[in-house]
Every structure is written in C-alpha cells, then in structure tokens.
Design an enzyme around this catalytic site. Structure first.
Site, mmCIF file in Angstrom:
data_model
loop_
_atom_site.group_PDB
_atom_site.id
_atom_site.type_symbol
_atom_site.label_atom_id
_atom_site.label_comp_id
_atom_site.label_asym_id
_atom_site.label_seq_id
_atom_site.Cartn_x
_atom_site.Cartn_y
_atom_site.Cartn_z
ATOM 1 N N VAL A 225 -44.052 -6.698 5.470
ATOM 2 C CA VAL A 225 -43.448 -8.270 5.254
ATOM 3 C C VAL A 225 -44.628 -8.800 4.422
ATOM 4 C CG1 VAL A 225 -44.342 -10.518 6.726
ATOM 5 C CG2 VAL A 225 -43.293 -8.263 8.273
ATOM 6 N N ASP A 226 -44.376 -9.751 3.358
ATOM 7 C CA ASP A 226 -45.216 -10.427 2.634
ATOM 8 C C ASP A 226 -45.529 -8.933 1.507
ATOM 9 O OD1 ASP A 226 -45.060 -12.676 3.353
ATOM 10 O OD2 ASP A 226 -46.537 -12.952 4.888
ATOM 11 N N GLU A 227 -44.244 -7.983 1.569
ATOM 12 C CA GLU A 227 -45.267 -6.933 1.141
ATOM 13 C C GLU A 227 -43.915 -6.953 -0.507
ATOM 14 O OE1 GLU A 227 -46.275 -3.367 2.841
ATOM 15 O OE2 GLU A 227 -47.801 -4.537 3.621
#
Length: 282
Positions: A225-227
C-alpha cells in the site's frame, strides 16, 4: 498511410549505440523525421523515439527490432501510433475532486487519453459522469466480496480494452493478485509526498508532524500500500493559518489533481518506461 509513431525500448546499456543505429537505419525511416532520446541507468539503457512512417517502414522497423531482441534477450520494446489515444478506466470513491478534474480535461481534449468508463463503490458521482456522456458503473458491495468485485473490475478492463486503470482517490485496498495482473497499467494518487505519511489519514499525520509543505504523489499501484514506483510529485506550501488536517487537505487537493493529470499525460504519451522502483521518464 503515413502516421506518426512512438517507440520505447529498454535494453542493456552497452547496446544503445547499436539500437539507435537500428532505428535510424531502418529503410524509409531515417533522417530528420526521427526524434530520439536515450537514458542510461547503470547496466540498463532506454530509448524513446518519435517518427513518421507508413506501413512498409513500420513493418521494416518491427522486423529489425525483432532481430535486435532475438540477439539481446533482455531487450523489450513497444511501438504505437501517436494519435491512438490510450483508453482509461477511472475508479473513484466518495471524494470527487480528482475525478471532476479528469472529466474536465477529458471534455477539453487535453487528458492525453480517452476515459472509457468510471467505476465507483459509491453512486454519488454517477449523474456527473453520465452528464459527460460516459458510462458509470457502481459496485456498492466491494467490501463484502472483494474477490467478486475485482473480477467485475477486470471484466470491465477487458470489455473496454482499457490501457490504463486510474485510481482517482479510490479508497479500497486491492489484492496482490489484481495488482500483479495490472502491473504497469494501474496508477494511484496519494495525498502526501511519499514515502512519508502512507495510509488513508495522510493529512492528519502531516498535521501532527507540523509540516510546512503538503503534496501529492502519483505512483504505480503494487501490492504494498502506497509503496509503488513514483511517477509525479506536486507540492503546495502550508500557510500560517492552515493549522488543521481539514485545512491541509484543502491545500493539498490541487496537488492531487495536478499530479494525477501529469502522470496520465506522461503515460499516454509513451514517456514512461517501468524500471523497478524508479521508472524512466522522458
């Protein structure tokens, strides 16, 4: 019929000179009409070219690139017509500012691609989407049956032949298998300057840390997530009076809209080549 095309190639860096020669020496393709840019990242090399070519010259180029790829197994390439606008599937939830901005750019013909449909796990934006002459799809039960919802999403991708899936503040965590299925074709906009402040309460985190700049990051979607690899970042200074998460969010919305629009423009123009955690951008 002659048309303008965009070529992107990733190959070992020590083959770039030969690659440029391959492109410029292709029958009926060389000369001043060919515009070529290259970048090198360690042992990897990248090329983007724009050129005018008829069917015969294009077939010759594809033949030459096929021979080049057979000789250099690590090479990969794509070529598409410059005027063939990629098809986009947009996903959104309750917040509609990014969606509204994309709809406006689509209507004005400056988005870079064509929105094929809009999918949402809420129905509050359906009338607005239809007012733009676009298809609106509602999957309200996403959280109850994520796997079935993701199958429906993939069916829409195939039905509309979507080249790009855009998460315009779509507030659902997607499965690793879906992220793998759409790797390099799905992007998100996150409301912070990643890698700081991941997750759904980024402005609250920013407020707690007393930031002086807020921003947004458009990135490829991965299972983390969000990486995902970063494409575009936009920032906005924080004024003295912006002392609450809500005011920070208000300041950051423009950054979110601009970051996503710029990422779409770059991808639709063939100016991005995925490369691990650091995409190559021309």
């Amino acid at each position: 019929m002659t048309g303008r095309h965009v070529l992107t190639v990733a190959a070992p860096s020590n083959t770039l000179i030969g690659l440029v020669r391959t492109v410029t020496n292709t029958d009926a393709l060389g000369g001043p009409e060919v515009e070529i840019e290259t970048q090198v990242r360690g042992s990897s090399g990248f090329l983007r070219g724009e050129f005018a070519a008829g069917p015969g010259a294009l077939a010759a180029l594809e033949r030459d690139l096929g021979a080049f790829s057979a000789e250099h197994r690590a090479a990969r390439w794509t070529v598409h017509r410059h005027d063939q606008r990629p098809r986009i599937l947009v996903l959104c939830s309750q917040q509609g500012h990014v969606l509204t901005h994309l709809l406006s750019r689509h209507e004005d013909g400056v988005l870079g691609g064509e929105i094929a449909a809009v999918l949402s796990n809420h129905d509050r934006h359906a009338a607005k989407v239809r007012a733009h002459g676009l298809k609106s799809v509602h999957i309200g039960w996403w959280a109850q049956d994520k796997h079935a919802a993701e199958r429906e999403l993939l069916a829409l991708v195939h039905e509309h032949q979507a080249d790009l899936v855009v998460l315009a503040r779509f507030m659902q965590v997607l499965s690793g298998s879906l992220c793998d299925e759409l790797a390099g074709r799905m992007i998100n906009v996150h409301h912070s300057l990643l890698p700081a402040f991941v997750g759904g309460r980024a402005y609250h985190q920013a407020h707690e840390r007393g930031v002086r700049v807020v921003g947004a990051t458009a990135h490829f979607v991965t299972a983390g997530v969000d990486e995902g690899p970063i494409l575009v970042q936009k920032s906005v200074p924080v004024e003295r009076g912006q002392v609450s998460p809500g005011l920070l969010a208000e300041a950051g919305r423009d950054a979110e809209m601009l970051a996503m629009a710029e990422a779409i423009r770059l991808l639709c123009a063939g100016r991005v080549i995925p490369h691990g955690q650091h995409p190559v951008i021309f």
